[in-house]
Write an enzyme that holds these catalytic residues in place. Structure first.
Site, PDB file in Angstrom:
ATOM      1  CB  SER A 275      -5.816 -14.424  -0.380  1.00  0.00           C
ATOM      2  OG  SER A 275      -4.821 -13.764  -1.102  1.00  0.00           O
TER       3      SER A 275
ATOM      4  CD  GLU B 130       0.353 -12.540  -8.291  1.00  0.00           C
ATOM      5  OE1 GLU B 130       0.675 -13.378  -7.427  1.00  0.00           O
ATOM      6  OE2 GLU B 130      -0.759 -11.976  -8.319  1.00  0.00           O
TER       7      GLU B 130
ATOM      8  CB  SER C  36      -8.474 -12.706  -9.745  1.00  0.00           C
ATOM      9  OG  SER C  36      -8.011 -11.743  -8.859  1.00  0.00           O
TER      10      SER C  36
ATOM     11  CD  GLN D 176      -2.167 -15.924  -7.023  1.00  0.00           C
ATOM     12  OE1 GLN D 176      -2.767 -14.902  -7.352  1.00  0.00           O
ATOM     13  NE2 GLN D 176      -0.898 -15.934  -6.721  1.00  0.00           N
ATOM     14  N   GLY D 177      -5.367 -19.863  -5.939  1.00  0.00           N
ATOM     15  CA  GLY D 177      -5.943 -20.067  -4.608  1.00  0.00           C
ATOM     16  C   GLY D 177      -4.893 -19.898  -3.519  1.00  0.00           C
TER      17      GLY D 177
ATOM     18  CD  GLU E 154       1.624  -0.885   3.085  1.00  0.00           C
ATOM     19  OE1 GLU E 154       1.160  -1.806   2.377  1.00  0.00           O
ATOM     20  OE2 GLU E 154       1.213   0.288   3.014  1.00  0.00           O
TER      21      GLU E 154
HETATM   22  C1  LIG Z   1      -6.954  -6.848  -7.609  1.00  0.00           C
HETATM   23  C2  LIG Z   1      -6.613  -7.977  -6.656  1.00  0.00           C
HETATM   24  C3  LIG Z   1      -6.549  -9.270  -7.136  1.00  0.00           C
HETATM   25  C4  LIG Z   1      -6.259 -10.329  -6.263  1.00  0.00           C
HETATM   26  N1  LIG Z   1      -6.260 -11.603  -6.766  1.00  0.00           N
HETATM   27  C5  LIG Z   1      -5.993 -12.641  -5.947  1.00  0.00           C
HETATM   28  C6  LIG Z   1      -6.034 -13.981  -6.455  1.00  0.00           C
HETATM   29  O1  LIG Z   1      -6.339 -14.225  -7.632  1.00  0.00           O
HETATM   30  N2  LIG Z   1      -5.761 -14.992  -5.622  1.00  0.00           N
HETATM   31  C7  LIG Z   1      -5.426 -14.783  -4.325  1.00  0.00           C
HETATM   32  O2  LIG Z   1      -5.134 -15.764  -3.648  1.00  0.00           O
HETATM   33  N3  LIG Z   1      -5.411 -13.533  -3.787  1.00  0.00           N
HETATM   34  C8  LIG Z   1      -5.694 -12.446  -4.577  1.00  0.00           C
HETATM   35  N4  LIG Z   1      -5.702 -11.162  -4.060  1.00  0.00           N
HETATM   36  C9  LIG Z   1      -5.477 -10.968  -2.620  1.00  0.00           C
HETATM   37  C10 LIG Z   1      -4.157 -10.283  -2.292  1.00  0.00           C
HETATM   38  O3  LIG Z   1      -3.078 -11.152  -2.511  1.00  0.00           O
HETATM   39  C11 LIG Z   1      -4.238  -9.833  -0.828  1.00  0.00           C
HETATM   40  O4  LIG Z   1      -5.287  -8.882  -0.740  1.00  0.00           O
HETATM   41  C12 LIG Z   1      -2.939  -9.223  -0.349  1.00  0.00           C
HETATM   42  O5  LIG Z   1      -1.946 -10.209  -0.222  1.00  0.00           O
HETATM   43  C13 LIG Z   1      -3.110  -8.475   0.995  1.00  0.00           C
HETATM   44  O6  LIG Z   1      -3.684  -9.300   1.952  1.00  0.00           O
HETATM   45  P1  LIG Z   1      -4.934  -8.815   2.836  1.00  0.00           P
HETATM   46  O7  LIG Z   1      -5.963  -8.252   1.897  1.00  0.00           O
HETATM   47  O8  LIG Z   1      -5.343  -9.965   3.712  1.00  0.00           O
HETATM   48  O9  LIG Z   1      -4.407  -7.617   3.731  1.00  0.00           O
HETATM   49  P2  LIG Z   1      -3.682  -7.710   5.133  1.00  0.00           P
HETATM   50  O10 LIG Z   1      -2.626  -8.738   5.094  1.00  0.00           O
HETATM   51  O11 LIG Z   1      -4.747  -7.828   6.192  1.00  0.00           O
HETATM   52  O12 LIG Z   1      -2.995  -6.293   5.218  1.00  0.00           O
HETATM   53  C14 LIG Z   1      -3.710  -5.112   5.635  1.00  0.00           C
HETATM   54  C15 LIG Z   1      -2.694  -3.961   5.686  1.00  0.00           C
HETATM   55  O13 LIG Z   1      -1.668  -4.245   6.665  1.00  0.00           O
HETATM   56  C16 LIG Z   1      -0.383  -4.181   6.057  1.00  0.00           C
HETATM   57  N5  LIG Z   1       0.499  -5.199   6.639  1.00  0.00           N
HETATM   58  C17 LIG Z   1       0.193  -6.502   6.895  1.00  0.00           C
HETATM   59  N6  LIG Z   1       1.280  -7.144   7.409  1.00  0.00           N
HETATM   60  C18 LIG Z   1       2.302  -6.236   7.440  1.00  0.00           C
HETATM   61  C19 LIG Z   1       3.667  -6.297   7.849  1.00  0.00           C
HETATM   62  N7  LIG Z   1       4.226  -7.429   8.301  1.00  0.00           N
HETATM   63  N8  LIG Z   1       4.412  -5.165   7.735  1.00  0.00           N
HETATM   64  C20 LIG Z   1       3.875  -3.999   7.272  1.00  0.00           C
HETATM   65  N9  LIG Z   1       2.580  -3.891   6.878  1.00  0.00           N
HETATM   66  C21 LIG Z   1       1.800  -4.983   6.963  1.00  0.00           C
HETATM   67  C22 LIG Z   1      -0.623  -4.473   4.603  1.00  0.00           C
HETATM   68  O14 LIG Z   1       0.408  -3.988   3.778  1.00  0.00           O
HETATM   69  C23 LIG Z   1      -1.958  -3.776   4.355  1.00  0.00           C
HETATM   70  O15 LIG Z   1      -1.754  -2.409   4.112  1.00  0.00           O
HETATM   71  C24 LIG Z   1      -6.007 -10.082  -4.884  1.00  0.00           C
HETATM   72  C25 LIG Z   1      -6.083  -8.770  -4.391  1.00  0.00           C
HETATM   73  C26 LIG Z   1      -6.392  -7.725  -5.262  1.00  0.00           C
HETATM   74  C27 LIG Z   1      -6.493  -6.341  -4.698  1.00  0.00           C
END
Ligand SMILES: Cc1cc2nc3c(=O)[nH]c(=O)nc-3n(C[C@H](O)[C@H](O)[C@H](O)COP(=O)(O)OP(=O)(O)OC[C@H]3O[C@@H](n4cnc5c(N)ncnc54)[C@H](O)[C@@H]3O)c2cc1C
Length: 398
Positions: free
Chosen positions: A134, A249, A166, A131-132, A382
């Site tokens: 993030s 998902e 992932s 899944q591309g 969140e």
């Molecule tokens: C086990 C695992 C597998 C994953 N696999 C994939 C994958 O295969 N493909 C892929 O594309 N991605 C994948 N991801 C990525 C995942 O989708 C992102 O980590 C997730 O969407 C959060 O984005 P971020 O890490 O950039 O955090 P951020 O967006 O930077 O968030 C940081 C913190 O701020 C909070 N926050 C941000 N915006 C708001 C808002 N508007 N209101 C309230 N709180 C807010 C968040 O809830 C979080 O606590 C995976 C992540 C994990 C942990």
């Protein structure tokens, strides 16, 4: 109903005759299910044969039409099949993002040619998908993504980076969100592309985790050519598809994820009795009893609600924004459960390796650590709360 019971008897007889005995054993620690694809090693004995037999029967994707590799079963029959597999302890023959996330959107938005091309290899486990979505800087605010696709004749030329992909290093193809229009509202310039990772310009770089393992990758695209015919839906209309896939998902995660818990599960109460050594009677610690009961009740209430929601969705519109409720609740619940299990185990729950810790001690630690990721993957708690507020409860946005 009689038909369903006939089906149950037939399914059970077939499973008994065809599921290899090794595939009825719980997963050992560190052992993985079959994810399929060109690099699948079939590490467990019997797993290849089990997949081949289930594919021939159309039972890797039992409700899909036969033309795409399914068995055309009704949802009720598929549920019976699942019950019978559980009763015999059969492992799923195949698990994949292709089956649970991509295929439903290809079914809904793909052209007949795209369905014919992409669905059967998913049913047969021939292609492993990643899944591309993030990107660095585009996680929760996914629509701000910058990975760009520029049209060049019958192709797009893709440049940019993805992160947290992932298992990209084990995958063959990617479903990828790209920006096809930089002007206008951010949600309106996104397209949904499918492409083979085994081609010039794709670089995958695993991210090593603190455990030494690596489930995540950074994925880089440098002038990667993707045929326009591999775009699902209209150009710049990919956001709708992206959101739909996320609902699938979150539904998958709500039902326990792809991570099949085939290991023998002890209840928290059994676990506590064994760890604390209180024998078969009532646990002497009233506070601990109370905490265990709360977590177990929570689990029962969750399962009942999930079941009720699945029953009422039988009419079949597919998952909606309520999946955010289930996803949020289940991931927070698993953290509480894992936390309690580690507390019960005391220092035995804090081992990573070495003598002095048995398999279940080590499993407790790993589950506890992994549980922290559940409320991030597939959208953070969140963000789920924001979706529930807006789309389920109809509260005004900020
Ligand atoms: C086990 C695992 C597998 C994953 N696999 C994939 C994958 O295969 N493909 C892929 O594309 N991605 C994948 N991801 C990525 C995942 O989708 C992102 O980590 C997730 O969407 C959060 O984005 P971020 O890490 O950039 O955090 P951020 O967006 O930077 O968030 C940081 C913190 O701020 C909070 N926050 C941000 N915006 C708001 C808002 N508007 N209101 C309230 N709180 C807010 C968040 O809830 C979080 O606590 C995976 C992540 C994990 C942990």
């Amino acid at each position: 109903m009689a038909d369903l019971e006939t089906f149950r008897a037939e399914a059970r007889a077939w499973l008994e005759a065809n599921c290899p005995p090794e595939m009825r054993q719980p997963l050992k620690p560190g052992e993985s299910l079959v994810w399929g694809g060109r690099r699948e090693k079939f590490a467990a004995p019997g797993s290849k044969l089990w997949l081949e037999r289930m594919v021939a029967k159309g039972w890797t994707v039992p409700t899909w039409p036969k033309e795409y590799g399914g068995a055309g079963l009704s949802k009720a029959e598929a549920r019976v099949l699942q019950q019978e597999m559980r009763a015999l302890g059969c492992r799923p023959a195949l698990t994949s993002f292709g089956m649970t996330m991509l295929a439903p959107v290809v079914m809904e938005y793909g052209t007949p040619e795209q369905k014919a091309k992409f669905l059967p290899p998913i049913a047969r486990g021939e292609i492993r998908w990643c899944q591309g979505y993030s990107e660095p800087g585009s996680g929760s605010d996914l629509a701000s993504l910058q990975c760009a696709a520029v049209r060049d004749g019958d192709d797009y030329v893709v440049n940019g980076q993805k992160i947290w992909t992932s298992d990209a290093h084990h995958s063959d193809w990617i479903f990828c969100l790209v920006r096809t229009n930089k002007n206008g509202p951010k949600h309106d310039g996104i397209s949904f592309l499918l492409f083979d990772m085994d081609q010039p310009g794709v670089k995958v770089s695993p991210i090593i985790l603190i455990s030494g393992a690596s489930d995540f990758c950074q994925t880089f695209f440098d002038n990667v050519r993707v045929p326009v015919s591999h775009r699902i839906g209209q150009e710049n209309a990919g956001w709708t598809i992206a959101k739909r896939l996320l609902q699938h998902e979150r539904e998958m995660l709500s039902e326990g994820g792809g991570s099949y818990q085939a290991r023998k599960k002890r209840t928290l109460a059994e676990w506590a009795r064994e760890s604390i050594g209180a024998g078969p009677g009532v646990l002497p610690d009233a506070d601990l009893r109370d905490r265990i009961v709360r977590v177990e009740m929570e689990q029962l209430a969750y399962s009942a609600s999930l079941r009720r929601s699945m029953e009422s969705a039988k009419a079949g519109k597919g998952p909606g924004p309520e999946t955010s409720m289930f996803k949020m609740v289940v991931s927070e619940m698993s953290k509480r459960r894992a936390d309690l299990r580690v507390r019960i185990a005391g220092v035995q729950g804090l081992g990573w390796e070495g003598e002095g810790f048995d398999e279940s001690d080590l499993e407790a630690t790993r589950i506890w650590l992994a549980s922290k990721a559940e409320s991030i993957a597939g959208g953070t708690s969140e963000i789920q709360r924001n979706i529930i507020a807006k789309r389920v409860l109809g509260l005004p946005g900020d």
